[in-house]
Design a protein around this motif. Structure first.
Motif, PDB file in Angstrom:
ATOM      1  N   THR A 149       0.832  -1.200   0.000  1.00  0.00           N
ATOM      2  CA  THR A 149       0.000   0.000   0.000  1.00  0.00           C
ATOM      3  C   THR A 149       0.870   1.254   0.000  1.00  0.00           C
ATOM      4  N   ALA A 150       1.976   1.203   0.751  1.00  0.00           N
ATOM      5  CA  ALA A 150       2.886   2.352   0.766  1.00  0.00           C
ATOM      6  C   ALA A 150       3.391   2.643  -0.643  1.00  0.00           C
ATOM      7  N   GLY A 151       3.589   1.567  -1.429  1.00  0.00           N
ATOM      8  CA  GLY A 151       3.998   1.764  -2.811  1.00  0.00           C
ATOM      9  C   GLY A 151       2.945   2.534  -3.598  1.00  0.00           C
ATOM     10  N   ASN A 152       1.665   2.230  -3.346  1.00  0.00           N
ATOM     11  CA  ASN A 152       0.585   2.960  -4.032  1.00  0.00           C
ATOM     12  C   ASN A 152       0.575   4.421  -3.622  1.00  0.00           C
ATOM     13  N   LEU A 153       0.734   4.653  -2.306  1.00  0.00           N
ATOM     14  CA  LEU A 153       0.730   6.038  -1.826  1.00  0.00           C
ATOM     15  C   LEU A 153       1.902   6.803  -2.430  1.00  0.00           C
ATOM     16  N   LEU A 154       3.051   6.121  -2.485  1.00  0.00           N
ATOM     17  CA  LEU A 154       4.237   6.763  -3.045  1.00  0.00           C
ATOM     18  C   LEU A 154       4.001   7.135  -4.498  1.00  0.00           C
ATOM     19  N   ALA A 155       3.328   6.247  -5.248  1.00  0.00           N
ATOM     20  CA  ALA A 155       3.063   6.533  -6.660  1.00  0.00           C
ATOM     21  C   ALA A 155       2.085   7.690  -6.790  1.00  0.00           C
ATOM     22  N   ALA A 156       1.100   7.786  -5.878  1.00  0.00           N
ATOM     23  CA  ALA A 156       0.077   8.829  -5.999  1.00  0.00           C
ATOM     24  C   ALA A 156       0.596  10.186  -5.518  1.00  0.00           C
ATOM     25  N   VAL A 203       5.985  11.935   5.460  1.00  0.00           N
ATOM     26  CA  VAL A 203       4.666  11.892   6.085  1.00  0.00           C
ATOM     27  C   VAL A 203       3.939  13.212   5.852  1.00  0.00           C
ATOM     28  N   ALA A 204       4.682  14.302   5.921  1.00  0.00           N
ATOM     29  CA  ALA A 204       4.064  15.622   5.837  1.00  0.00           C
ATOM     30  C   ALA A 204       3.424  15.884   4.476  1.00  0.00           C
ATOM     31  N   ASP A 205       3.900  15.190   3.432  1.00  0.00           N
ATOM     32  CA  ASP A 205       3.373  15.444   2.088  1.00  0.00           C
ATOM     33  C   ASP A 205       2.119  14.644   1.772  1.00  0.00           C
ATOM     34  N   VAL A 206       1.808  13.680   2.622  1.00  0.00           N
ATOM     35  CA  VAL A 206       0.641  12.832   2.338  1.00  0.00           C
ATOM     36  C   VAL A 206      -0.505  13.251   3.251  1.00  0.00           C
ATOM     37  N   ARG A 207      -1.551  13.754   2.655  1.00  0.00           N
ATOM     38  CA  ARG A 207      -2.743  14.152   3.411  1.00  0.00           C
ATOM     39  C   ARG A 207      -3.980  13.649   2.672  1.00  0.00           C
ATOM     40  N   GLY A 208      -4.959  13.201   3.413  1.00  0.00           N
ATOM     41  CA  GLY A 208      -6.223  12.819   2.788  1.00  0.00           C
ATOM     42  C   GLY A 208      -6.110  11.681   1.801  1.00  0.00           C
ATOM     43  N   ALA A 209      -5.350  10.668   2.167  1.00  0.00           N
ATOM     44  CA  ALA A 209      -5.200   9.530   1.263  1.00  0.00           C
ATOM     45  C   ALA A 209      -6.547   8.878   0.975  1.00  0.00           C
ATOM     46  N   VAL A 220      -7.943  10.947  -1.964  1.00  0.00           N
ATOM     47  CA  VAL A 220      -7.197  10.903  -3.224  1.00  0.00           C
ATOM     48  C   VAL A 220      -7.157   9.482  -3.775  1.00  0.00           C
ATOM     49  N   THR A 221      -6.810   8.529  -2.935  1.00  0.00           N
ATOM     50  CA  THR A 221      -6.764   7.135  -3.368  1.00  0.00           C
ATOM     51  C   THR A 221      -7.577   6.307  -2.374  1.00  0.00           C
ATOM     52  N   PRO A 222      -8.901   6.213  -2.604  1.00  0.00           N
ATOM     53  CA  PRO A 222      -9.779   5.594  -1.589  1.00  0.00           C
ATOM     54  C   PRO A 222      -9.370   4.165  -1.229  1.00  0.00           C
ATOM     55  N   LEU A 254      -6.582  10.627   6.826  1.00  0.00           N
ATOM     56  CA  LEU A 254      -7.671  11.597   6.926  1.00  0.00           C
ATOM     57  C   LEU A 254      -7.164  12.979   6.521  1.00  0.00           C
ATOM     58  N   GLY A 255      -7.945  13.984   6.850  1.00  0.00           N
ATOM     59  CA  GLY A 255      -7.504  15.341   6.557  1.00  0.00           C
ATOM     60  C   GLY A 255      -7.838  15.729   5.132  1.00  0.00           C
ATOM     61  N   ALA A 256      -7.727  17.014   4.867  1.00  0.00           N
ATOM     62  CA  ALA A 256      -8.052  17.505   3.540  1.00  0.00           C
ATOM     63  C   ALA A 256      -6.810  17.435   2.670  1.00  0.00           C
ATOM     64  N   PRO A 257      -6.912  16.800   1.514  1.00  0.00           N
ATOM     65  CA  PRO A 257      -5.747  16.728   0.627  1.00  0.00           C
ATOM     66  C   PRO A 257      -5.413  18.094   0.050  1.00  0.00           C
ATOM     67  N   SER A 258      -4.138  18.318  -0.210  1.00  0.00           N
ATOM     68  CA  SER A 258      -3.726  19.617  -0.751  1.00  0.00           C
ATOM     69  C   SER A 258      -4.277  19.784  -2.162  1.00  0.00           C
ATOM     70  N   LYS A 259      -4.253  18.725  -2.944  1.00  0.00           N
ATOM     71  CA  LYS A 259      -4.874  18.783  -4.262  1.00  0.00           C
ATOM     72  C   LYS A 259      -5.929  17.686  -4.286  1.00  0.00           C
TER      73      LYS A 259
END
Lengths: 493, 218
Positions: A353-360, A366-372, A375-377, A441-446
């Protein structure tokens, strides 16, 4: 014996074939086919349960079959995921090559990266299988070193300066560790005296005659050597770097299968010590290493900024749990064996799953990933499921195994160990939950939904289901196998 | 006669250790560790000259060829292709390093007295020298900056272990011994490739500057 050889030969031949195959689709098909064949062989071994010949070099006793099953399942999931990963990677590489006008034709060991990747992945599987099945301490050493060598090019797949640094550290630290293990193997031979074979059976038979001084020295050296490979603190220096810089498929395999293979090496030795009447000595060492690993991991998990490093430190923590459970003895031995499966399934799920997050999100911070979740349900949900699977929440199997270890500690009256264990587990849970929840959680930046390929979330989902199923019910053959394995490792009811 | 040869070999090993510790040029260190390895390959034959089997001969020949010829070739090629520094860059100076070598020998002798061999039929110098060679290798790995020197240190470590193994593993099955040699060979091979990549990526092989990856960045 033939079955054992097949287990090693099939992935090894497929691996060598992958090096020479020209067509990428054929290579990927070969990878999955070989993984399927390996799983098929494992099922066959469960059905037939071949007996271990006395003094055999290779054998599938209960311990080996258990760890082999974990390895096989995880490798199959990872190889299916790898197809999607390699497709994605090939597209990225093609785009990069258009930008780059300098042709990369310096031919010093520079064939097609993907051929190396598939080939090394399969050779890695062959080496791990050999490690798990080996019942001869010399052969065990050879196989263990082979796993290091086969996996080093995998970590360096991306060919970035950072992955190069990680690979160098991995190679050097693990090779030195393994060299000490070789010395330990020689010490073992010295303790047995001339004329005794280094097979587990022969040594167990002569257990009473083994020189305890040399055996203790051998135990220390082998524990340091294989413990380095396994990532027990304070010998874990290579682990966070290698796990965070390797491609996610490889991280999943390193964490879920390689560490287990190294642990089997330690278990073989522990088995011998139990037989030689040094069980108390090796148990104390394992408890010490276990608690140290838990403490070190907890320290680095809190406030970790890189989520793949976070998962790597979580591996250190769980290796500590395996050692602790084995060291406590009694029912905790079964807990430790069960926990190996729980950790591998959950960590495989998380790294994929971390690989998917990294691709998205294109960042490991950690600070760059918000609202996963937005973005990627699919991956976001899997990330949360993984949090519960790895921290030992019900219904996952890690809950059962961690409870078994805690109960044994209390029942044995080891209050300090039990208290430390529970406090450190709580610290790790809080540290991980804080980071995971912030990412999911949280609101994604984009707030743009990114498409997810089916191959990217199916394999981790299957692993999650398996981890939950194993926590809810144990089929009778499984319980029997665990009991059988625990009996040889100084465990009890 | 053979006993004298074994003693001579031990003296050679000690001198090689000191040369590795005091060597200022990478080339010299590569040749020294290769000579040490090749000489060690002959040790099993010297220890048991009258019970020579075909299997022991094969292992000895493989060890001499690998350690004495193939390893230095590989490492020199990596050195040439990397095409950068040829001087050894130490963290710990050459004189203190030599002093460490002497200390390691003393430590080896001390440890050897604590752990007597079950079958004491070999030269009394063997275990101390083997331990000193291992310590030398470990010291080189931490006290030298270049990746290539760390590989040399690793080889010295292996040489020490091999010397110890020659005493203990008289009747180890051929398969395991060849497997060990093969693994060491591949390790050096892979490390050689990595040295090459490090030098191409960074224009140096100084491992001190391989320090991007850490947990607490200020």
């Amino acid at each position: 014996m033939t079955l054992c050889l097949l287990f090693v030969v099939v992935p090894a031949v497929a691996g060598l074939l992958a090096f020479v195959l020209r067509s990428a689709p054929a290579r990927r098909a070969l990878l999955v086919l070989a993984a399927l064949a390996h799983t098929g062989l494992t099922v066959w071994a469960w059905v037939t349960r071949p007996a271990v010949a006395p003094d055999a070099w290779l054998g599938l006793d209960a311990t080996a079959l258990w760890f082999l099953t974990i390895t096989s399942v995880l490798f199959l999931a990872a190889s299916v995921y790898a197809i999607g990963y390699l497709r994605r990677d090939a597209v990225t590489r093609a785009n990069e090559d258009e930008d780059e006008d300098e042709p990369d034709d310096e031919s010093f060991f520079q064939p097609v990266p993907e051929a190396i990747f598939c080939g090394c992945l399969l050779l890695f599987l062959a080496a791990m299988t050999l490690t798990i099945m080996s019942r001869h301490f010399g052969l065990l050493w050879v196989a263990m070193e082979a796993t290091t060598l086969a996996s080093a090019p995998l970590i360096y797949f991306h060919r970035t300066p950072r992955s190069l640094e990680a690979t160098w550290k991995y190679l050097l630290i693990c090779s030195v560790g393994i060299a000490l293990a070789l010395l330990g193997t020689f010490f073992l031979a010295a303790s047995a005296g001339a004329g005794t074979d280094l097979t587990l059976d022969a040594l167990t038979r002569h257990a009473a005659r083994l020189d305890p001084r040399w055996l203790k020295a051998a135990l220390l050296l082998l524990l340091v050597g294989y413990g380095t490979k396994m990532g027990l603190a304070p010998l874990h220096a290579w682990l966070p770097d290698a796990h965070s810089e390797a491609p996610s498929v490889v991280s999943a395999l390193l964490s879920g299968t390689l560490l287990n293979a190294a642990w089997v090496g330690v278990l073989r030795l522990h088995q011998l010590c139990v037989a030689a009447g040094l069980g108390a000595f090796s148990r104390d060492l394992l408890v010490l290493f276990g608690l140290t690993s838990l403490a070190v991991a907890a320290m680095f998990i809190i406030g970790q900024r890189d989520y793949k490093r976070l998962l790597a430190y979580s591996s250190v923590e769980h290796m500590g749990l395996l050692a602790l459970g084995m060291g406590l003895g009694g029912a905790a031995v079964t807990g430790s064996l069960l926990h190996a499966a729980g950790h591998s399934l959950a960590k495989g799920l998380l790294f994929l799953t971390a690989g998917n997050l990294l691709a998205a999100f294109r960042s490991k911070k950690v600070a760059d990933v918000r609202g996963a979740l937005t973005v990627t349900p699919a991956s976001g949900a899997l990330w949360l499921v993984g949090l519960f699977a790895i921290t030992g929440a019900p219904p996952f199997v890690t809950f059962v195994s961690e409870l078994m270890i805690a109960r044994t500690a209390f029942a044995g009256g080891r209050w300090v160990v039990a208290a430390l264990y529970l406090v450190l587990l709580a610290v790790v849970f809080i540290g991980m939950a804080a980071i995971f929840l912030r990412m999911a959680l949280g609101a994604p930046s984009k707030d743009r939904r990114k498409p997810e390929a089916r191959l990217a979330w199916w394999p981790p989902l299957v692993l999650a289901v398996l981890a939950a199923a194993l926590g809810l019910c144990w089929p009778a053959p499984l319980a029997g196998l665990l009991r059988e394995a625990a009996a040889t490792l100084g465990g009890g009811p | 006669m053979m006993e004298a040869l074994v003693h001579l070999l031990m003296v050679f090993l000690i001198l090689a250790n000191l040369r590795l510790l005091g060597g200022t040029r990478l080339n010299v260190c590569i040749v020294t560790v290769a000579a040490q390895g090749a000489a060690l390959g002959l040790l099993p034959i010297m220890l048991h000259p009258f019970s020579m089997t075909l299997h022991a001969l094969i292992v000895a020949a493989a060890a001499v060829v690998l350690k004495g010829w193939l390893f230095p070739r590989l490492l020199k090629r990596a050195l040439r292709d990397a095409g950068v520094e040829r001087e050894v860059a130490p963290y710990v100076g050459f004189t203190p390093s030599m002093l460490f070598g002497v200390l390691a020998l003393g430590l080896g002798a001390l440890l050897a007295r604590k752990l007597p061999l079950p079958a004491p039929d070999s030269s009394p110098l063997l275990v101390p020298v083997a331990l000193a060679t291992m310590l030398t290798g470990l010291f080189l790995i931490v006290a030298r900056r270049q990746a290539l020197m760390q590989v040399v240190g690793y080889l010295a470590l292996e040489n020490g272990i091999f010397a110890f193994g020659a005493v203990v593993m008289k009747e180890a099955p051929l398969l395991v011994e060849m497997g060990i040699l093969l693994d060491i060979f591949v390790a050096v091979f892979v490390m050689g490739i990595m040295v090459f990549h490090i030098s191409r990526e960074f224009d140096h092989t100084d491992t001190e500057r391989l320090s991007e990856l850490k947990d607490w960045t200020p």
